[in-house]
Motif scaffolding. Structure first.
Motif, PDB file in Angstrom:
ATOM      1  N   ALA A 184       0.846  -1.195   0.000  1.00 53.19           N
ATOM      2  CA  ALA A 184       0.000   0.000   0.000  1.00 53.19           C
ATOM      3  C   ALA A 184       0.881   1.245   0.000  1.00 53.19           C
ATOM      4  O   ALA A 184       0.596   2.241  -0.679  1.00 53.19           O
ATOM      5  CB  ALA A 184      -0.925  -0.015   1.218  1.00 53.19           C
ATOM      6  N   ASP A 185       1.984   1.172   0.751  1.00 50.67           N
ATOM      7  CA  ASP A 185       2.931   2.287   0.790  1.00 50.67           C
ATOM      8  C   ASP A 185       3.655   2.432  -0.553  1.00 50.67           C
ATOM      9  O   ASP A 185       3.805   3.544  -1.083  1.00 50.67           O
ATOM     10  CB  ASP A 185       3.939   2.052   1.916  1.00 50.67           C
ATOM     11  CG  ASP A 185       4.986   3.142   1.998  1.00 50.67           C
ATOM     12  OD1 ASP A 185       4.676   4.216   2.540  1.00 50.67           O
ATOM     13  OD2 ASP A 185       6.116   2.927   1.516  1.00 50.67           O
ATOM     14  N   ILE A 186       4.113   1.327  -1.115  1.00 57.06           N
ATOM     15  CA  ILE A 186       4.818   1.368  -2.399  1.00 57.06           C
ATOM     16  C   ILE A 186       3.913   1.920  -3.495  1.00 57.06           C
ATOM     17  O   ILE A 186       4.305   2.812  -4.268  1.00 57.06           O
ATOM     18  CB  ILE A 186       5.341  -0.038  -2.765  1.00 57.06           C
ATOM     19  CG1 ILE A 186       6.515  -0.417  -1.860  1.00 57.06           C
ATOM     20  CG2 ILE A 186       5.754  -0.103  -4.237  1.00 57.06           C
ATOM     21  CD1 ILE A 186       7.007  -1.838  -2.043  1.00 57.06           C
ATOM     22  N   PHE A 187       2.685   1.405  -3.574  1.00 54.65           N
ATOM     23  CA  PHE A 187       1.766   1.870  -4.621  1.00 54.65           C
ATOM     24  C   PHE A 187       1.434   3.351  -4.439  1.00 54.65           C
ATOM     25  O   PHE A 187       1.296   4.094  -5.408  1.00 54.65           O
ATOM     26  CB  PHE A 187       0.487   1.036  -4.601  1.00 54.65           C
ATOM     27  CG  PHE A 187       0.685  -0.403  -5.003  1.00 54.65           C
ATOM     28  CD1 PHE A 187       1.559  -0.748  -6.018  1.00 54.65           C
ATOM     29  CD2 PHE A 187      -0.011  -1.429  -4.354  1.00 54.65           C
ATOM     30  CE1 PHE A 187       1.744  -2.079  -6.392  1.00 54.65           C
ATOM     31  CE2 PHE A 187       0.158  -2.755  -4.719  1.00 54.65           C
ATOM     32  CZ  PHE A 187       1.043  -3.077  -5.736  1.00 54.65           C
ATOM     33  N   GLN A 188       1.300   3.784  -3.182  1.00 51.97           N
ATOM     34  CA  GLN A 188       0.992   5.189  -2.933  1.00 51.97           C
ATOM     35  C   GLN A 188       2.137   6.083  -3.404  1.00 51.97           C
ATOM     36  O   GLN A 188       1.916   7.121  -4.031  1.00 51.97           O
ATOM     37  CB  GLN A 188       0.742   5.397  -1.435  1.00 51.97           C
ATOM     38  CG  GLN A 188       0.483   6.846  -1.051  1.00 51.97           C
ATOM     39  CD  GLN A 188       0.187   6.978   0.424  1.00 51.97           C
ATOM     40  OE1 GLN A 188      -0.954   6.824   0.855  1.00 51.97           O
ATOM     41  NE2 GLN A 188       1.206   7.240   1.229  1.00 51.97           N
ATOM     42  N   ARG A 189       3.346   5.687  -3.126  1.00 54.54           N
ATOM     43  CA  ARG A 189       4.502   6.497  -3.523  1.00 54.54           C
ATOM     44  C   ARG A 189       4.665   6.497  -5.044  1.00 54.54           C
ATOM     45  O   ARG A 189       5.034   7.518  -5.632  1.00 54.54           O
ATOM     46  CB  ARG A 189       5.758   5.990  -2.826  1.00 54.54           C
ATOM     47  CG  ARG A 189       5.743   6.223  -1.328  1.00 54.54           C
ATOM     48  CD  ARG A 189       6.987   5.651  -0.652  1.00 54.54           C
ATOM     49  NE  ARG A 189       6.863   5.738   0.791  1.00 54.54           N
ATOM     50  CZ  ARG A 189       7.176   6.805   1.517  1.00 54.54           C
ATOM     51  NH1 ARG A 189       7.642   7.890   0.914  1.00 54.54           N
ATOM     52  NH2 ARG A 189       7.027   6.809   2.823  1.00 54.54           N
ATOM     53  N   LEU A 190       4.432   5.367  -5.664  1.00 51.31           N
ATOM     54  CA  LEU A 190       4.500   5.321  -7.123  1.00 51.31           C
ATOM     55  C   LEU A 190       3.411   6.191  -7.744  1.00 51.31           C
ATOM     56  O   LEU A 190       3.652   6.887  -8.744  1.00 51.31           O
ATOM     57  CB  LEU A 190       4.378   3.878  -7.611  1.00 51.31           C
ATOM     58  CG  LEU A 190       5.602   2.988  -7.353  1.00 51.31           C
ATOM     59  CD1 LEU A 190       5.294   1.542  -7.727  1.00 51.31           C
ATOM     60  CD2 LEU A 190       6.818   3.486  -8.141  1.00 51.31           C
ATOM     61  N   ALA A 191       2.225   6.168  -7.163  1.00 52.01           N
ATOM     62  CA  ALA A 191       1.139   7.006  -7.681  1.00 52.01           C
ATOM     63  C   ALA A 191       1.517   8.478  -7.606  1.00 52.01           C
ATOM     64  O   ALA A 191       1.244   9.262  -8.520  1.00 52.01           O
ATOM     65  CB  ALA A 191      -0.153   6.736  -6.914  1.00 52.01           C
ATOM     66  N   ALA A 192       2.161   8.870  -6.500  1.00 49.67           N
ATOM     67  CA  ALA A 192       2.593  10.258  -6.358  1.00 49.67           C
ATOM     68  C   ALA A 192       3.631  10.625  -7.409  1.00 49.67           C
ATOM     69  O   ALA A 192       3.771  11.795  -7.773  1.00 49.67           O
ATOM     70  CB  ALA A 192       3.152  10.488  -4.960  1.00 49.67           C
ATOM     71  N   ALA A 193       4.352   9.625  -7.909  1.00 46.89           N
ATOM     72  CA  ALA A 193       5.346   9.843  -8.959  1.00 46.89           C
ATOM     73  C   ALA A 193       4.749   9.676 -10.354  1.00 46.89           C
ATOM     74  O   ALA A 193       5.482   9.689 -11.344  1.00 46.89           O
ATOM     75  CB  ALA A 193       6.518   8.888  -8.773  1.00 46.89           C
ATOM     76  N   GLY A 194       3.429   9.485 -10.432  1.00 45.58           N
ATOM     77  CA  GLY A 194       2.767   9.385 -11.722  1.00 45.58           C
ATOM     78  C   GLY A 194       2.724   7.995 -12.304  1.00 45.58           C
ATOM     79  O   GLY A 194       2.509   7.830 -13.505  1.00 45.58           O
ATOM     80  N   VAL A 195       2.915   6.967 -11.480  1.00 43.25           N
ATOM     81  CA  VAL A 195       2.912   5.583 -11.954  1.00 43.25           C
ATOM     82  C   VAL A 195       1.648   4.894 -11.452  1.00 43.25           C
ATOM     83  O   VAL A 195       1.456   4.722 -10.238  1.00 43.25           O
ATOM     84  CB  VAL A 195       4.162   4.822 -11.472  1.00 43.25           C
ATOM     85  CG1 VAL A 195       4.132   3.382 -11.980  1.00 43.25           C
ATOM     86  CG2 VAL A 195       5.434   5.524 -11.921  1.00 43.25           C
ATOM     87  N   ASP A 196       0.794   4.490 -12.362  1.00 40.68           N
ATOM     88  CA  ASP A 196      -0.486   3.861 -12.038  1.00 40.68           C
ATOM     89  C   ASP A 196      -0.265   2.389 -11.696  1.00 40.68           C
ATOM     90  O   ASP A 196       0.329   1.644 -12.477  1.00 40.68           O
ATOM     91  CB  ASP A 196      -1.416   4.000 -13.244  1.00 40.68           C
ATOM     92  CG  ASP A 196      -2.818   3.455 -12.983  1.00 40.68           C
ATOM     93  OD1 ASP A 196      -3.054   2.891 -11.888  1.00 40.68           O
ATOM     94  OD2 ASP A 196      -3.668   3.589 -13.888  1.00 40.68           O
ATOM     95  N   ARG A 197      -0.748   1.968 -10.552  1.00 38.16           N
ATOM     96  CA  ARG A 197      -0.553   0.578 -10.142  1.00 38.16           C
ATOM     97  C   ARG A 197      -1.162  -0.410 -11.126  1.00 38.16           C
ATOM     98  O   ARG A 197      -0.682  -1.543 -11.257  1.00 38.16           O
ATOM     99  CB  ARG A 197      -1.107   0.351  -8.734  1.00 38.16           C
ATOM    100  CG  ARG A 197      -2.617   0.380  -8.629  1.00 38.16           C
ATOM    101  CD  ARG A 197      -3.088   0.362  -7.181  1.00 38.16           C
ATOM    102  NE  ARG A 197      -2.989  -0.950  -6.560  1.00 38.16           N
ATOM    103  CZ  ARG A 197      -3.178  -1.146  -5.250  1.00 38.16           C
ATOM    104  NH1 ARG A 197      -3.450  -0.113  -4.439  1.00 38.16           N
ATOM    105  NH2 ARG A 197      -3.082  -2.362  -4.742  1.00 38.16           N
TER     106      ARG A 197
END
Length: 688
Positions: A257-270
């Protein structure tokens, strides 16, 4: 084992702790709230809509799994990771192979299980203890995974690094603390094996920051028919919030959940992800503390005059440039259990090298006629791969010394000298990878020996009556000394230039880093690669894992662990340094990809113009530049392969050519004397 849905994080931890060796460390250094792992001061709702990816399942509540609160906690795996079922330790490196340790700078400690270490053909299982001393992973290993059928179509390559920073780059590396993307290129291992067994390697183009958490994401990787490669069931369960009967996957849901959240903030869709994971790099303190402790302890003992020495033989050369050849032995503090090849550190209760008496190591000095006419500056030379100090006797170097007023001296790069060849080959052939620690430990003693030899040259040695020539004593400068090295001497010279206290300017000839990037691309590695292939039964993924494990140890002596501290962020009790890099385009032995990696890592190392080519991430400046800089020489060779194999056209290796050029020698002299880089070439340096 089926998992009951909607388990809270504490309950899940309690139920799965024993099955997963569950160990928790809150990564507060990563800019997270210590309770939830969410970005401090923000409200972020975990995204559960994964879009219309044909490889995903509907992740609404009917999947039976609710996303827990993001929390940077890591279950420790004591076996293989099911995220990549085709290779035990992949994806690598990964924080699930660490445990919490509040006594380290990172708060983590590597904890590789036995299963993660490839087994040799002879059945040897290298115990993981030597790796498990580190407080994180190497800043220079590639991030490795296996996606069966993968191609590199659309991925950033060595010649398209800028692609890695574009919004839609298929491969993404982010700094978990800052959210910034890390420039890199991706490649498939082409050194061995068929398409089905090629490791996908994501390589940063400079060393990563020490003691930092990073996240790697892979998406949009396609096969030869341009179809997306499959996502493993384990990762799909994390991404899509679908049930898994693997307890190690269930235990990672707060982490992801933390990894996906940080990737989303970087513009990477899970929803686009085929694989993602995180890891922590080793701290600077952990990597450098042994060498720095030895240096400071030894210099305090030898004082301003340097170590005691014994001159064994003085030969009147009486040739055009050199008056005397001096062979001797210096007596230095020893921190190994034996001075010979295979020696390892004697460590105290704090894990620092402790002195084990003294040892005698040979040195060689070449005194030019110029030293009997006026002051000559001591100039240390670092020899090539598994070579010897005698390489300082090249005719080119002797003429340079007499023309420009330098007295040459050299010691062996023990650890990677001629008498270490059998030890290195024996380690690789036996699969006793844990013994590579001896190469690294002895290499650090070798770096110390260079420092001590320089201190000796700056001391009263020039007054020794054995150095008299035709009744005159040589005159050595007491306030300035320099370094130059080529090939291995250019590589390890970068480590030396990060820790030297008596030398602040040095030339790194045809250098590169890290060794993990260089080895498969070098013709010099081919005999050793043959050994490794035999030891690991031509298993390409095992071999890449072996090379990554070796790099983790090597960081304590090779420049990957040090070059970021040459000019800036200097190490304790160490001055800032400046270096000049001389690079040969098309080099057969040290890929220029490694030289560019080194230049970016050092920072502030521009390419001198007019340049033969532009290099991503490296500025260009006109000659006459005061500070560190790089000069590339073009001898007409084609560029090295962009894949991890050596050049195939072996007619005319440019590796040894720059040092022989008069213009290169003029550049070297001006840089050492004045700290100014000028190419002295008529236009771009293309002497052929």
């Amino acid at each position: 084992m089926p998992i009951v849905s909607r388990l809270s994080t504490p309950v899940l931890a309690a139920l799965l702790g024993s099955a997963c060796n569950y160990s928790v460390h809150m990564d507060t250094d990563a800019g997270t709230d210590a309770t939830t792992g969410t970005t401090a001061g923000s409200e972020t709702t975990a995204e559960t809509d994964t879009g219309n990816d044909s490889d995903t399942e509907d992740t609404d509540s009917d999947t039976g799994i609710d996303e827990p609160e993001p929390e940077a906690v890591w279950p420790h795996l004591d076996d293989c990771d099911s995220l990549v079922p085709t290779q035990c330790a992949f994806p690598f490196p990964s924080n699930v192979y660490t445990v919490a340790d509040p006594d380290t700078p990172t708060g983590r400690r590597v904890a590789l299980p036995q299963a993660a270490i490839p087994v040799s053909a002879g059945g040897h299982e290298a115990p993981p203890d030597v790796w498990n001393q580190a407080d994180g992973f190497s800043t220079g290993v590639p991030f490795m995974a296996h996606l069966p059928g993968a191609t590199i179509l659309g991925l950033p390559g060595p010649l398209s690094i800028e692609r890695s920073l574009e919004d839609d780059s298929p491969t993404v590396i982010i700094d978990a603390e800052s959210g910034e993307r890390v420039p890199h290129f991706a490649e498939l291992d082409m050194s061995l094996g068929g398409d089905a067994t090629r490791t996908l390697m994501v390589r940063p183009v400079h060393s990563l920051k020490a003691g930092r958490r990073y996240i790697v994401a892979i998406r949009g990787v396609v096969d030869a028919d341009n179809n997306p490669v499959d996502t493993t069931p384990s990762f799909r369960a994390l991404r899509d919030l679908s049930p898994s009967d693997d307890p190690t996957i269930e235990a990672r849901r707060p982490l992801y959940a933390d990894i996906f959240q940080r990737l989303a903030a970087a513009g990477v869709d899970r929803a686009e992800l085929q694989l993602a994971w995180d890891f922590t790099t080793a701290s600077t303190e952990d990597t450098t503390k042994r060498l720095l402790h030895m240096r400071d302890d030894a210099l305090a003992q030898v004082g301003a005059d340097g170590p005691e020495y014994i001159i064994q033989k003085v030969t009147a050369v009486e040739e055009e440039d050199i008056a005397l050849k001096v062979e001797g032995r210096m007596i230095v503090p020893l921190y190994l259990d034996k001075p010979e090849s295979g020696g390892t550190f004697v460590l105290d209760s704090d894990g620092l090298p402790t002195q084990n008496g003294t040892a005698e190591y040979e040195f060689l000095m070449l005194i030019p006629y110029a030293a009997y006419k006026g002051p000559a500056s001591p100039l240390a030379y670092g020899h090539g791969l598994l070579g010897e100090k005698d390489q300082v006797g090249s005719g080119t170097f002797k003429k340079f010394a007499n023309d420009y007023g330098f007295v040459l001296f050299a010691v062996d790069w023990i650890g990677m000298a001629a008498d270490d060849y059998i030890n290195v080959a024996g380690i690789l052939s036996s699969g006793e990878l844990e013994r590579f620690n001896a190469v690294v430990d002895r290499g650090q003693q070798g770096i110390l020996n260079f420092i001590l030899a320089t201190r000796m040259m700056l001391g009263p040695i020039s007054d020794d009556p054995m150095l008299a020539y035709q009744g005159d004593q040589p005159e050595f400068t007491k306030d300035e000394a320099y370094y130059f090295g080529n090939s291995q001497g250019g590589i390890f010279g970068a480590t030396l230039m990060a820790v030297h206290v008596d030398v602040t300017r040095g030339m790194l000839g045809v250098p590169g880093q890290p060794y993990n990037l260089l080895l498969n691309r070098s013709v010099d590695f081919e005999p050793f690669f043959d050994i490794v292939r035999s030891t690991y039964q031509n298993d390409p993924m095992d071999i890449q894992m072996v090379l990554a494990l070796i790099q983790m140890l090597w960081d304590r002596s090779e420049p990957n662990g040090y070059s970021a501290h040459i000019r800036e962020n200097t190490l304790p009790n160490t001055p800032a340094h400046e270096v000049m890099l001389q690079v040969a385009i098309g080099d057969y032995q040290v890929s220029t990809l490694g030289a560019h990696h080194m230049a970016r890592t050092i920072g502030g190392v521009p390419n001198i113009t007019p340049a033969n080519r532009s290099i991503w991430g490296i500025d260009e400046v006109a000659g006459g530049y005061a500070g560190s800089a790089m000069i590339e020489y073009d001898f007409g060779n084609p560029p090295e392969p962009t894949v991890n194999i050596p050049p195939e056209d072996l007619d005319d290796d440019p590796h040894g050519k720059p040092r022989k050029l008069e213009t290169a020698q003029q550049s070297l002299n001006k840089f050492l004397r004045e700290g100014v880089v000028d190419s002295f070439c008529d236009g771009a340096c293309d002497p052929e």
